[in-house]
Design a protein around this motif. Structure first.
Motif, mmCIF file in Angstrom:
data_model
loop_
_atom_site.group_PDB
_atom_site.id
_atom_site.type_symbol
_atom_site.label_atom_id
_atom_site.label_comp_id
_atom_site.label_asym_id
_atom_site.label_seq_id
_atom_site.Cartn_x
_atom_site.Cartn_y
_atom_site.Cartn_z
ATOM 1 N N ALA A 97 0.850 -1.189 0.000
ATOM 2 C CA ALA A 97 0.000 0.000 0.000
ATOM 3 C C ALA A 97 0.888 1.241 0.000
ATOM 4 O O ALA A 97 2.051 1.180 0.397
ATOM 5 N N GLY A 113 -3.591 4.132 0.056
ATOM 6 C CA GLY A 113 -4.189 2.828 0.277
ATOM 7 C C GLY A 113 -3.657 1.790 -0.691
ATOM 8 O O GLY A 113 -2.518 1.866 -1.158
ATOM 9 N N ARG A 140 -10.253 4.978 10.476
ATOM 10 C CA ARG A 140 -11.068 5.528 9.391
ATOM 11 C C ARG A 140 -12.058 6.577 9.898
ATOM 12 O O ARG A 140 -12.545 7.392 9.100
ATOM 13 N N LEU A 153 -13.312 5.248 2.681
ATOM 14 C CA LEU A 153 -12.746 4.170 1.876
ATOM 15 C C LEU A 153 -13.614 3.905 0.656
ATOM 16 O O LEU A 153 -14.832 3.763 0.761
ATOM 17 N N LEU A 210 -3.706 4.418 7.800
ATOM 18 C CA LEU A 210 -4.350 3.454 6.904
ATOM 19 C C LEU A 210 -3.309 2.662 6.144
ATOM 20 O O LEU A 210 -3.396 1.423 6.042
#
Length: 221
Positions: A97, A113, A140, A153, A210
């Motif tokens: 990621a 991400g 998140r 997301l 994340l």
């Protein structure tokens, strides 16, 4: 740095997406790409201050080709309408990621991400969400994260629960996801602002938890 040159070239390419036009405007392409590389280098330098995994990465290792050369690029046009970079450990095509910058007139974006992880990595990410749901939801739902990436997301989802997970699992909609990305748009005006790099790095820093959560999962054996 004349970032407007990037947008000007890409507008011309969008209106004339063919090899003869590109051959005729090759000098403008190289000029625009050089400016983009300089921009990416500045963003990368900012990200390297908080992301140890990217310390040895160079701007050239993050930049995607403008030619449509993979199975994800559809249509008859030979060139992408954007310039993009993937700031990931081991380079743009690695399994990790990371952080993303894509410039296209009227459709630029900044994000972080993992898009479409391989089957093994996807299984590990789902397992990490299942086992560490409290940490996943905390990152998140973090107010600054939501402020920078209000859409949360994004990504395609399976129609049915993935194998091994109950349809009544409280996190089933997250476990159905096939990609795990957050993004925010960049207006043409924002790109041309003197403080664009500072603001971009700020957003990417907010997304670091994340990226770390996903990479921890991907790296597990």
């Amino acid at each position: 740095m004349n970032r407007a040159a990037i947008l000007d070239f890409l507008r011309g390419l969008a209106a004339n997406n063919n090899k003869p036009w590109m051959d005729e405007h090759r000098a403008e392409y190289h000029q625009a790409r050089a400016v983009f590389k300089e921009l990416v280098a500045e963003v990368l330098q900012g990200v390297q201050r908080f992301e140890p995994a990217l310390q040895t990465l160079t701007a050239g290792e993050t930049m995607y080709r403008i030619n449509k050369n993979d199975r994800f690029q559809q249509g008859q046009e030979p060139y992408k309408r954007h310039m993009g970079a993937g700031l990931k450990a081991e380079g743009r095509h690695s399994r990790w990621a990371g952080y993303f910058l894509t410039l296209e007139p009227g459709n630029s974006w900044l994000g972080a991400g993992k898009w479409q992880p391989d089957a093994a990595s996807l299984q590990r990410i789902r397992q990490e969400i299942h086992y560490s749901s409290e940490a996943f939801h905390a990152l998140r739902q973090y107010p600054e994260f939501v402020r920078h990436f209000p859409d949360g997301l994004e990504g395609d989802r399976l129609q049915r629960p993935p194998k091994g997970y109950d349809k009544n699992d409280p996190d089933i909609e997250w476990l159905k996801m096939k990609s795990f990305l957050v993004s925010r748009p960049i207006s043409d005006a924002e790109l041309l602002q003197p403080n664009f790099v500072e603001k971009a790095v700020e957003s990417l820093h907010i997304a670091q938890p994340l990226v770390q959560f996903l990479n921890q999962a991907i790296g597990e054996e």
